[in-house]
Design a protein around this motif. Structure first.
Motif, PDB file in Angstrom:
ATOM      1  N   ASP A 119     -27.696 -88.131 -28.388  1.00 40.41           N
ATOM      2  CA  ASP A 119     -27.448 -86.855 -28.735  1.00 40.41           C
ATOM      3  C   ASP A 119     -27.647 -86.708 -30.203  1.00 40.41           C
ATOM      4  O   ASP A 119     -27.417 -86.192 -31.256  1.00 40.41           O
ATOM      5  CB  ASP A 119     -26.929 -85.940 -27.881  1.00 40.41           C
ATOM      6  CG  ASP A 119     -27.329 -84.227 -28.053  1.00 40.41           C
ATOM      7  OD1 ASP A 119     -28.253 -84.042 -29.095  1.00 40.41           O
ATOM      8  OD2 ASP A 119     -26.418 -83.210 -27.294  1.00 40.41           O
ATOM      9  N   ARG A 122     -31.279 -83.277 -35.125  1.00 38.58           N
ATOM     10  CA  ARG A 122     -32.182 -83.613 -36.731  1.00 38.58           C
ATOM     11  C   ARG A 122     -32.739 -83.416 -37.566  1.00 38.58           C
ATOM     12  O   ARG A 122     -31.421 -82.992 -38.557  1.00 38.58           O
ATOM     13  CB  ARG A 122     -33.545 -82.319 -35.565  1.00 38.58           C
ATOM     14  CG  ARG A 122     -34.851 -82.463 -35.654  1.00 38.58           C
ATOM     15  CD  ARG A 122     -35.999 -81.495 -34.903  1.00 38.58           C
ATOM     16  NE  ARG A 122     -37.591 -81.271 -35.054  1.00 38.58           N
ATOM     17  CZ  ARG A 122     -37.579 -82.352 -34.767  1.00 38.58           C
ATOM     18  NH1 ARG A 122     -37.343 -82.725 -33.885  1.00 38.58           N
ATOM     19  NH2 ARG A 122     -38.743 -82.615 -35.161  1.00 38.58           N
ATOM     20  N   VAL A 139     -36.599 -92.084 -33.398  1.00 42.55           N
ATOM     21  CA  VAL A 139     -36.947 -90.925 -33.402  1.00 42.55           C
ATOM     22  C   VAL A 139     -36.571 -89.879 -33.989  1.00 42.55           C
ATOM     23  O   VAL A 139     -35.802 -89.608 -34.869  1.00 42.55           O
ATOM     24  CB  VAL A 139     -35.127 -90.553 -32.075  1.00 42.55           C
ATOM     25  CG1 VAL A 139     -35.879 -91.713 -30.438  1.00 42.55           C
ATOM     26  CG2 VAL A 139     -34.187 -90.275 -32.817  1.00 42.55           C
ATOM     27  N   THR A 142     -33.746 -85.850 -30.658  1.00 46.73           N
ATOM     28  CA  THR A 142     -34.195 -85.853 -28.803  1.00 46.73           C
ATOM     29  C   THR A 142     -32.630 -86.807 -28.461  1.00 46.73           C
ATOM     30  O   THR A 142     -31.755 -86.600 -28.949  1.00 46.73           O
ATOM     31  CB  THR A 142     -35.093 -86.433 -28.451  1.00 46.73           C
ATOM     32  OG1 THR A 142     -35.392 -86.124 -27.484  1.00 46.73           O
ATOM     33  CG2 THR A 142     -34.809 -87.929 -29.166  1.00 46.73           C
ATOM     34  N   GLU A 143     -32.735 -86.496 -26.952  1.00 44.21           N
ATOM     35  CA  GLU A 143     -31.555 -86.601 -26.152  1.00 44.21           C
ATOM     36  C   GLU A 143     -32.542 -88.103 -25.112  1.00 44.21           C
ATOM     37  O   GLU A 143     -33.427 -87.611 -24.338  1.00 44.21           O
ATOM     38  CB  GLU A 143     -31.404 -85.786 -25.261  1.00 44.21           C
ATOM     39  CG  GLU A 143     -30.815 -84.552 -25.735  1.00 44.21           C
ATOM     40  CD  GLU A 143     -29.678 -83.289 -25.380  1.00 44.21           C
ATOM     41  OE1 GLU A 143     -29.685 -84.089 -23.939  1.00 44.21           O
ATOM     42  OE2 GLU A 143     -29.685 -82.271 -25.718  1.00 44.21           O
ATOM     43  N   VAL A 158     -35.959 -91.199 -21.461  1.00 44.96           N
ATOM     44  CA  VAL A 158     -35.637 -89.835 -22.433  1.00 44.96           C
ATOM     45  C   VAL A 158     -35.345 -88.301 -21.355  1.00 44.96           C
ATOM     46  O   VAL A 158     -35.884 -88.060 -20.456  1.00 44.96           O
ATOM     47  CB  VAL A 158     -37.412 -89.501 -23.594  1.00 44.96           C
ATOM     48  CG1 VAL A 158     -36.764 -88.752 -23.965  1.00 44.96           C
ATOM     49  CG2 VAL A 158     -37.639 -90.711 -24.208  1.00 44.96           C
ATOM     50  N   ASP A 160     -35.119 -85.372 -22.744  1.00 45.76           N
ATOM     51  CA  ASP A 160     -35.338 -84.382 -24.270  1.00 45.76           C
ATOM     52  C   ASP A 160     -36.081 -84.875 -25.376  1.00 45.76           C
ATOM     53  O   ASP A 160     -35.876 -86.234 -25.919  1.00 45.76           O
ATOM     54  CB  ASP A 160     -34.514 -82.967 -23.894  1.00 45.76           C
ATOM     55  CG  ASP A 160     -35.455 -81.714 -24.759  1.00 45.76           C
ATOM     56  OD1 ASP A 160     -36.345 -81.936 -24.540  1.00 45.76           O
ATOM     57  OD2 ASP A 160     -34.219 -81.391 -25.406  1.00 45.76           O
ATOM     58  N   GLY A 161     -36.995 -83.996 -25.820  1.00 47.79           N
ATOM     59  CA  GLY A 161     -37.788 -84.781 -27.336  1.00 47.79           C
ATOM     60  C   GLY A 161     -38.788 -86.101 -26.614  1.00 47.79           C
ATOM     61  O   GLY A 161     -39.344 -86.239 -25.554  1.00 47.79           O
ATOM     62  N   LYS A 162     -38.887 -86.566 -28.058  1.00 46.64           N
ATOM     63  CA  LYS A 162     -39.899 -88.174 -27.707  1.00 46.64           C
ATOM     64  C   LYS A 162     -39.377 -88.793 -28.737  1.00 46.64           C
ATOM     65  O   LYS A 162     -38.170 -88.608 -29.754  1.00 46.64           O
ATOM     66  CB  LYS A 162     -40.720 -86.585 -28.541  1.00 46.64           C
ATOM     67  CG  LYS A 162     -41.506 -88.313 -29.379  1.00 46.64           C
ATOM     68  CD  LYS A 162     -43.001 -88.175 -29.841  1.00 46.64           C
ATOM     69  CE  LYS A 162     -44.021 -86.383 -29.390  1.00 46.64           C
ATOM     70  NZ  LYS A 162     -45.300 -86.590 -29.706  1.00 46.64           N
ATOM     71  N   VAL A 163     -38.813 -90.205 -27.837  1.00 46.76           N
ATOM     72  CA  VAL A 163     -38.998 -91.382 -29.265  1.00 46.76           C
ATOM     73  C   VAL A 163     -39.817 -92.050 -28.729  1.00 46.76           C
ATOM     74  O   VAL A 163     -41.047 -92.330 -27.961  1.00 46.76           O
ATOM     75  CB  VAL A 163     -38.052 -91.793 -28.508  1.00 46.76           C
ATOM     76  CG1 VAL A 163     -36.915 -91.098 -27.815  1.00 46.76           C
ATOM     77  CG2 VAL A 163     -38.285 -92.369 -27.178  1.00 46.76           C
ATOM     78  N   THR A 177     -41.453 -89.394 -23.639  1.00 48.82           N
ATOM     79  CA  THR A 177     -41.451 -87.722 -24.184  1.00 48.82           C
ATOM     80  C   THR A 177     -40.801 -87.464 -23.132  1.00 48.82           C
ATOM     81  O   THR A 177     -40.186 -88.063 -21.511  1.00 48.82           O
ATOM     82  CB  THR A 177     -42.584 -86.930 -23.643  1.00 48.82           C
ATOM     83  OG1 THR A 177     -43.188 -87.200 -22.633  1.00 48.82           O
ATOM     84  CG2 THR A 177     -43.624 -86.828 -24.943  1.00 48.82           C
ATOM     85  N   LYS A 178     -40.083 -86.204 -22.516  1.00 49.89           N
ATOM     86  CA  LYS A 178     -39.209 -85.884 -21.364  1.00 49.89           C
ATOM     87  C   LYS A 178     -38.925 -86.068 -20.201  1.00 49.89           C
ATOM     88  O   LYS A 178     -40.205 -85.576 -19.714  1.00 49.89           O
ATOM     89  CB  LYS A 178     -39.070 -84.231 -21.468  1.00 49.89           C
ATOM     90  CG  LYS A 178     -38.147 -83.994 -20.677  1.00 49.89           C
ATOM     91  CD  LYS A 178     -38.010 -82.291 -20.404  1.00 49.89           C
ATOM     92  CE  LYS A 178     -37.131 -81.875 -19.610  1.00 49.89           C
ATOM     93  NZ  LYS A 178     -36.631 -79.794 -20.258  1.00 49.89           N
TER      94      LYS A 178
END
Length: 267
Positions: A119, A122, A139, A142-143, A158, A160-163, A177-178
């Protein structure tokens, strides 16, 4: 009716979906099985549904502050899950036997082995980069989970968010993405997207299984892999929707049998 019984019936009602199971039949079957209205042994179960991982598992939580950002700091989980909060505020949950090494300078760098859920706090000025057994993840915040414990070089899911996920910083990669997942098979040059991402790949961290109109065969396969016990049922045509805490396998089986009117046994 006891609070414990109420919670069982609440489950049946809350997670009913047309075509998934017959609510009335499930309730009647549950009442019969539990002998409601007559003396019975009460099972103590403080949080059977959707138990947060940090509460359901007695995890150690460690804060790492005031370290030398030029040096690598290592964390290893022993026989149980472990939560650690890094100096930048990032929270990591390490599965049993997993380990990470990190240093926080212009770039937040992590090396890891095993299965770890991140987690990430940011920080747009300092990207968070992970080196995981021949795979690279980058990243901002994100989680997500990185799994470098299996046959594949690494898997990413993923929450949540974006990697960005690739074999190394300079190779071809994918943006996840999520709800998306991907893996890099040993010897491959780029990750491959999962056609059906497994939301329960992070059940160990979340503390619960989530099923959405899932075939019973797939439900039992998920439970078998998690608990290392093989299950069979007398009717695999049923489907299940609901959320189950990971800390009580007996209760999970009991609820599924009651909800779907099936019998499940270990083989």
């Amino acid at each position: 009716m006891s609070q414990f019984e109420d919670r069982h019936l609440d489950f049946v009602l809350k997670h009913y979906k047309e075509g998934a199971f017959d609510t009335k039949k499930a309730i009647e079957r549950f009442k019969t099985a539990q002998g409601i209205g007559s003396p019975q042994r009460r099972r103590l179960h403080p949080a059977a549904f959707a138990v947060p991982a940090a509460a359901a598992l007695l995890l150690g939580v460690f804060l790492f502050m005031g370290h030398d950002s030029r040096k690598w700091t290592e964390i290893t989980a022993s026989s149980s899950h472990q939560i650690a909060v890094l100096p930048d505020g990032t929270e990591v949950t390490l599965a049993s036997g997993a380990s990470i090494s990190y240093r926080m300078k212009d770039t937040r760098e992590v090396r890891m082995d095993g299965k770890v859920f991140f987690d990430v706090a940011r920080d747009e000025t300092r990207p968070f980069e992970i080196d995981a057994d021949g795979a690279f993840v980058k990243v901002l915040g994100t989680e997500f989970m990185v799994d470098a414990s299996g046959d594949a070089a690494a898997k990413v899911y993923v929450e949540d968010g974006k990697v960005f996920f690739a074999k190394n910083p300079d190779s071809e990669g994918v943006v996840l993405t999520k709800g998306m997942g991907a893996s890099i098979v040993e010897g491959a040059d780029a990750p491959v997207l999962d056609e059906t991402p497994d939301i329960n790949s992070i059940a160990w961290q979340r503390g619960s299984f989530i099923f959405e109109n899932t075939p019973l065969k797939d439900v039992l396969q998920c439970l078998s892999e998690y608990y290392h016990v093989s299950f069979v049922a007398n009717d695999l045509s049923k489907r299940l929707s609901g959320e189950f805490g990971t800390d009580d396998l007996d209760l999970i089986i009991e609820l599924i049998e009651s909800a779907l009117d099936v019998t499940i046994v270990c083989k």
